[in-house]
Write an enzyme that holds these catalytic residues in place. Structure first.
Site, PDB file in Angstrom:
ATOM      1  N   ARG A  20       0.994  -4.455  -2.313  1.00  0.00           N
ATOM      2  CA  ARG A  20       0.839  -3.883  -0.976  1.00  0.00           C
ATOM      3  C   ARG A  20       0.637  -5.032   0.021  1.00  0.00           C
ATOM      4  N   TYR A  69      -4.378   1.694 -11.496  1.00  0.00           N
ATOM      5  CA  TYR A  69      -3.147   2.273 -12.035  1.00  0.00           C
ATOM      6  C   TYR A  69      -2.301   1.177 -12.681  1.00  0.00           C
ATOM      7  N   LYS A 110       5.582  12.369   6.371  1.00  0.00           N
ATOM      8  CA  LYS A 110       5.560  11.426   7.502  1.00  0.00           C
ATOM      9  C   LYS A 110       6.981  11.140   7.993  1.00  0.00           C
ATOM     10  N   ILE A 133      -8.344   4.616  11.022  1.00  0.00           N
ATOM     11  CA  ILE A 133      -7.674   3.738  12.000  1.00  0.00           C
ATOM     12  C   ILE A 133      -7.919   4.258  13.416  1.00  0.00           C
ATOM     13  N   TYR A 184       3.504  12.810   0.528  1.00  0.00           N
ATOM     14  CA  TYR A 184       2.919  12.299   1.775  1.00  0.00           C
ATOM     15  C   TYR A 184       3.973  11.563   2.592  1.00  0.00           C
ATOM     16  N   THR A 214       4.081   5.265   9.072  1.00  0.00           N
ATOM     17  CA  THR A 214       3.754   4.390   7.947  1.00  0.00           C
ATOM     18  C   THR A 214       4.989   3.706   7.374  1.00  0.00           C
ATOM     19  N   ASP A 215       4.760   2.541   6.792  1.00  0.00           N
ATOM     20  CA  ASP A 215       5.858   1.832   6.108  1.00  0.00           C
ATOM     21  C   ASP A 215       6.358   2.607   4.883  1.00  0.00           C
ATOM     22  N   GLU A 216       5.551   3.569   4.393  1.00  0.00           N
ATOM     23  CA  GLU A 216       5.953   4.319   3.182  1.00  0.00           C
ATOM     24  C   GLU A 216       7.207   5.153   3.401  1.00  0.00           C
ATOM     25  N   PRO A 235       2.178   9.283 -10.442  1.00  0.00           N
ATOM     26  CA  PRO A 235       3.594   9.668 -10.588  1.00  0.00           C
ATOM     27  C   PRO A 235       4.412   9.155  -9.399  1.00  0.00           C
ATOM     28  N   ASP A 289      -7.052  21.290  16.187  1.00  0.00           N
ATOM     29  CA  ASP A 289      -5.955  21.059  15.239  1.00  0.00           C
ATOM     30  C   ASP A 289      -4.701  20.728  16.041  1.00  0.00           C
ATOM     31  N   GLY A 329     -10.919   9.555  12.335  1.00  0.00           N
ATOM     32  CA  GLY A 329     -10.568   8.996  11.031  1.00  0.00           C
ATOM     33  C   GLY A 329     -10.704   7.479  11.029  1.00  0.00           C
ATOM     34  N   ASN A 346      -0.290  -1.140   4.693  1.00  0.00           N
ATOM     35  CA  ASN A 346      -1.618  -0.793   4.157  1.00  0.00           C
ATOM     36  C   ASN A 346      -2.716  -1.461   4.975  1.00  0.00           C
TER      37      ASN A 346
HETATM   38  P1  NAD Z   1      -7.602   9.188   7.874  1.00  0.00           P
HETATM   39  O1  NAD Z   1      -7.262  10.087   6.742  1.00  0.00           O
HETATM   40  O2  NAD Z   1      -8.732   8.244   7.746  1.00  0.00           O
HETATM   41  O3  NAD Z   1      -7.905  10.069   9.179  1.00  0.00           O
HETATM   42  C1  NAD Z   1      -7.088  11.130   9.581  1.00  0.00           C
HETATM   43  C2  NAD Z   1      -7.807  11.844  10.733  1.00  0.00           C
HETATM   44  O4  NAD Z   1      -6.961  12.917  11.186  1.00  0.00           O
HETATM   45  C3  NAD Z   1      -9.144  12.478  10.334  1.00  0.00           C
HETATM   46  O5  NAD Z   1     -10.104  12.228  11.330  1.00  0.00           O
HETATM   47  C4  NAD Z   1      -8.822  13.957  10.245  1.00  0.00           C
HETATM   48  O6  NAD Z   1      -9.945  14.798  10.505  1.00  0.00           O
HETATM   49  C5  NAD Z   1      -7.759  14.094  11.309  1.00  0.00           C
HETATM   50  N1  NAD Z   1      -6.861  15.244  11.118  1.00  0.00           N
HETATM   51  C6  NAD Z   1      -6.219  15.611   9.972  1.00  0.00           C
HETATM   52  N2  NAD Z   1      -5.485  16.716  10.189  1.00  0.00           N
HETATM   53  C7  NAD Z   1      -5.654  17.031  11.506  1.00  0.00           C
HETATM   54  C8  NAD Z   1      -5.130  18.055  12.343  1.00  0.00           C
HETATM   55  N3  NAD Z   1      -4.285  18.983  11.866  1.00  0.00           N
HETATM   56  N4  NAD Z   1      -5.490  18.090  13.646  1.00  0.00           N
HETATM   57  C9  NAD Z   1      -6.353  17.158  14.142  1.00  0.00           C
HETATM   58  N5  NAD Z   1      -6.889  16.177  13.390  1.00  0.00           N
HETATM   59  C10 NAD Z   1      -6.536  16.109  12.093  1.00  0.00           C
HETATM   60  O7  NAD Z   1      -6.245   8.451   8.254  1.00  0.00           O
HETATM   61  P2  NAD Z   1      -5.956   6.916   8.582  1.00  0.00           P
HETATM   62  O8  NAD Z   1      -5.923   6.155   7.318  1.00  0.00           O
HETATM   63  O9  NAD Z   1      -6.839   6.484   9.686  1.00  0.00           O
HETATM   64  O10 NAD Z   1      -4.455   7.030   9.097  1.00  0.00           O
HETATM   65  C11 NAD Z   1      -4.187   7.305  10.470  1.00  0.00           C
HETATM   66  C12 NAD Z   1      -2.680   7.309  10.667  1.00  0.00           C
HETATM   67  O11 NAD Z   1      -2.150   6.034  10.281  1.00  0.00           O
HETATM   68  C13 NAD Z   1      -1.949   8.338   9.801  1.00  0.00           C
HETATM   69  O12 NAD Z   1      -0.898   8.874  10.563  1.00  0.00           O
HETATM   70  C14 NAD Z   1      -1.391   7.525   8.641  1.00  0.00           C
HETATM   71  O13 NAD Z   1      -0.216   8.123   8.163  1.00  0.00           O
HETATM   72  C15 NAD Z   1      -1.128   6.194   9.315  1.00  0.00           C
HETATM   73  N6  NAD Z   1      -1.198   5.003   8.455  1.00  0.00           N
HETATM   74  C16 NAD Z   1      -2.290   4.761   7.666  1.00  0.00           C
HETATM   75  C17 NAD Z   1      -2.344   3.574   6.935  1.00  0.00           C
HETATM   76  C18 NAD Z   1      -3.519   3.241   6.050  1.00  0.00           C
HETATM   77  O14 NAD Z   1      -3.426   2.293   5.251  1.00  0.00           O
HETATM   78  N7  NAD Z   1      -4.620   3.947   6.135  1.00  0.00           N
HETATM   79  C19 NAD Z   1      -1.286   2.657   7.015  1.00  0.00           C
HETATM   80  C20 NAD Z   1      -0.198   2.947   7.818  1.00  0.00           C
HETATM   81  C21 NAD Z   1      -0.169   4.113   8.554  1.00  0.00           C
HETATM   82  O1  DAU Z   2       1.499   1.707   3.192  1.00  0.00           O
HETATM   83  C1  DAU Z   2       0.791   2.494   4.117  1.00  0.00           C
HETATM   84  C2  DAU Z   2       0.036   3.567   3.376  1.00  0.00           C
HETATM   85  O2  DAU Z   2      -1.033   2.911   2.700  1.00  0.00           O
HETATM   86  C3  DAU Z   2      -0.511   4.660   4.293  1.00  0.00           C
HETATM   87  O3  DAU Z   2       0.562   5.338   4.888  1.00  0.00           O
HETATM   88  C4  DAU Z   2      -1.368   5.651   3.491  1.00  0.00           C
HETATM   89  O4  DAU Z   2      -1.951   6.615   4.343  1.00  0.00           O
HETATM   90  C5  DAU Z   2      -2.470   4.868   2.782  1.00  0.00           C
HETATM   91  O5  DAU Z   2      -3.226   5.747   1.977  1.00  0.00           O
HETATM   92  C6  DAU Z   2      -1.861   3.752   1.937  1.00  0.00           C
HETATM   93  O6  DAU Z   2      -1.099   4.315   0.837  1.00  0.00           O
HETATM   94  P1  DAU Z   2      -1.212   3.700  -0.648  1.00  0.00           P
HETATM   95  O7  DAU Z   2      -0.794   4.720  -1.611  1.00  0.00           O
HETATM   96  O8  DAU Z   2      -0.574   2.361  -0.709  1.00  0.00           O
HETATM   97  O9  DAU Z   2      -2.819   3.466  -0.676  1.00  0.00           O
HETATM   98  P2  DAU Z   2      -3.921   3.695  -1.820  1.00  0.00           P
HETATM   99  O10 DAU Z   2      -5.185   3.113  -1.315  1.00  0.00           O
HETATM  100  O11 DAU Z   2      -3.942   5.104  -2.303  1.00  0.00           O
HETATM  101  O12 DAU Z   2      -3.354   2.799  -3.018  1.00  0.00           O
HETATM  102  C7  DAU Z   2      -3.099   1.411  -2.834  1.00  0.00           C
HETATM  103  C8  DAU Z   2      -2.600   0.861  -4.158  1.00  0.00           C
HETATM  104  O13 DAU Z   2      -3.662   0.935  -5.121  1.00  0.00           O
HETATM  105  C9  DAU Z   2      -1.449   1.658  -4.739  1.00  0.00           C
HETATM  106  O14 DAU Z   2      -0.533   0.773  -5.388  1.00  0.00           O
HETATM  107  C10 DAU Z   2      -2.119   2.562  -5.760  1.00  0.00           C
HETATM  108  C11 DAU Z   2      -3.290   1.729  -6.246  1.00  0.00           C
HETATM  109  N1  DAU Z   2      -4.475   2.515  -6.644  1.00  0.00           N
HETATM  110  C12 DAU Z   2      -4.971   3.423  -5.762  1.00  0.00           C
HETATM  111  C13 DAU Z   2      -6.068   4.195  -6.094  1.00  0.00           C
HETATM  112  C14 DAU Z   2      -6.628   5.197  -5.112  1.00  0.00           C
HETATM  113  C15 DAU Z   2      -5.060   2.320  -7.895  1.00  0.00           C
HETATM  114  O15 DAU Z   2      -4.609   1.467  -8.688  1.00  0.00           O
HETATM  115  N2  DAU Z   2      -6.142   3.086  -8.215  1.00  0.00           N
HETATM  116  C16 DAU Z   2      -6.662   4.026  -7.377  1.00  0.00           C
HETATM  117  O16 DAU Z   2      -7.659   4.677  -7.768  1.00  0.00           O
END
Ligand code: NAD
Ligand code: DAU
Length: 334
Positions: free
Chosen positions: A212, A204, A151, A13, A147, A123-125, A272, A59, A11, A176
């Site tokens: 963020r 939105y 977490k 990160i 979500y 996640t900070d969420e 929502p 998985d 994925g 984020n």
């Molecule tokens: P991503 O959605 O890009 O990747 C998730 C990966 O997990 C994918 O490769 C997917 O195939 C794999 N996966 C999903 N279900 C699985 C399973 N059951 N078994 C094995 N593999 C599986 O996610 P990301 O954005 O890289 O996030 C990685 C981690 O960091 C997550 O735990 C997320 O909650 C956390 N996180 C993400 C963000 C962000 O902004 N993206 C911020 C803070 C924390």
């Molecule tokens: O804070 C960490 C989280 O950041 C991670 O745990 C999540 O995996 C990651 O997806 C992210 O969550 P957010 O909901 O903050 O990310 P997203 O990119 O979906 O949205 C970021 C902001 O942008 C949020 O305020 C919603 C807004 N947004 C998002 C989308 C997809 C829009 O305005 N329009 C959009 O189409």
């Protein structure tokens, strides 16, 4: 550490973390264990030296498969998760299967095999929204979307596993994250690629309400590496760079960097339960020696440039299943 199992390593990160490990530690071998959901992508790893890592399709909720892959590893870092808030609002059963049952399965395998340490990336969420100030690790969780609730549930299960069995699990809670190889469902790559295609940016609530705190993926990976090597089992570490931006400001920056104008901004109905602001205090992690190194202006410019130069990477991700998702989410064609 010689052999690290990186679950979810295909994925966003996770793949950047694998890249960081291979660059930084010449003797490490990485086992990537990934289910390859719609968000997992072997193309995220193609530039890496294939002799330095092994890919296993699996998985994290499948205990025998996970135990087999984990056998002989010194550590595990879990990135595997269902991660998109909007998809969790449509239906959260996959989120529960991976983010709760999968995390429990990891805890059981780490305990059974006597793995010395495992970092569970969260996640900070999980803390919920905060109008002013920042959450500390001692604050209670108060997730406000499916979500985030999944977490937080995984985190609580891991903390309980540590308290009950002494399982050496460590939790990180990052903000984020942005950078290369992020799936175009997330706001930053969605808006960059839509702008490049001359398509509307669905913002939105006009983007003036929500904030963020943006962290470059390399800084996020370095923070996880720091926790992996120096963190204390049973502890939580927040990760953030203190780089808060209103969504409208982020959107304007993307338009500026892609050379497009604001007529592409399309206010759409709000998500929502949309959390207004996330903010965490990362001083506990900083006391281990971590500091963010990528300045926002450099990071965002390089990231937008990366998507501009890698259309062959993101174009296939905006087809197939994504078209149906997009129509359902935004009520228009992507
Ligand atoms: P991503 O959605 O890009 O990747 C998730 C990966 O997990 C994918 O490769 C997917 O195939 C794999 N996966 C999903 N279900 C699985 C399973 N059951 N078994 C094995 N593999 C599986 O996610 P990301 O954005 O890289 O996030 C990685 C981690 O960091 C997550 O735990 C997320 O909650 C956390 N996180 C993400 C963000 C962000 O902004 N993206 C911020 C803070 C924390
Ligand atoms: O804070 C960490 C989280 O950041 C991670 O745990 C999540 O995996 C990651 O997806 C992210 O969550 P957010 O909901 O903050 O990310 P997203 O990119 O979906 O949205 C970021 C902001 O942008 C949020 O305020 C919603 C807004 N947004 C998002 C989308 C997809 C829009 O305005 N329009 C959009 O189409």
């Amino acid at each position: 550490m010689r052999r690290i199992l990186v679950t979810g390593g295909a994925g966003f990160i996770g793949s950047n973390f694998v890249r960081y490990q291979l660059e930084r530690y010449p003797d490490v071998h990485i086992v990537v264990f990934d289910k390859l959901t719609y968000a997992g992508n072997r193309a995220n790893l193609v530039d890496l030296d294939s002799s330095r890592y092994t890919f296993v399709l699996g998985d994290i909720a499948d205990r025998p498969a996970l135990e087999t892959a984990l056998d002989g590893c010194d550590a595990l870092v879990n990135f595997a998760a269902d991660t998109h808030v909007d998809r969790s609002i449509m239906g959260a059963s996959e989120f529960i299967a991976t983010n709760v049952t999968g995390v429990y399965t990891i805890a059981e395998c780490v305990r059974a095999l006597g793995i010395p340490r495992a970092v569970l990336v969260s996640t900070d969420e999980v803390y919920g929204s905060i109008d002013a100030g920042a959450f500390r690790e001692t604050d209670p969780v108060a997730p406000r979307n499916p979500y985030a609730a999944s977490k937080a549930s995984g985190d609580l299960m891991a903390l309980a596993h540590h308290a009950t069995f002494g399982t050496p699990l460590i939790i990180t809670r990052g903000s984020n994250t942005y950078g290369p190889y992020q799936h175009p469902e997330k706001v930053l790559p969605l808006f960059v690629t839509n702008a490049l295609e001359g398509k509307p940016l669905p913002l939105y609530r006009g983007g003036e309400h929500n904030v963020r705190d943006w962290l470059h993926v390399r800084d996020h990976g370095a923070a996880i590496d720091c926790v992996l090597r120096k963190g204390t089992p049973g502890e939580i570490y927040n990760i953030a760079a203190g780089n808060e931006r209103e969504n409208l400001e982020l959107t304007r920056k993307i338009l500026e960097l892609t050379g497009k104008d604001e007529s592409l901004i399309q206010p759409v109905p709000d998500r929502p339960g949309h959390d207004r602001r996330y903010a965490v205090d990362a001083s506990k992690l900083r006391s281990l020696g971590w500091v963010p190194e990528v300045p926002w202006d450099d990071g965002i410019a390089a990231t937008v440039a990366w998507y501009c130069e890698h259309e062959t990477w993101w174009r296939p991700l905006k087809s197939g299943e994504f078209v149906e998702y997009y129509r359902r989410q935004y009520r228009v064609q992507p």
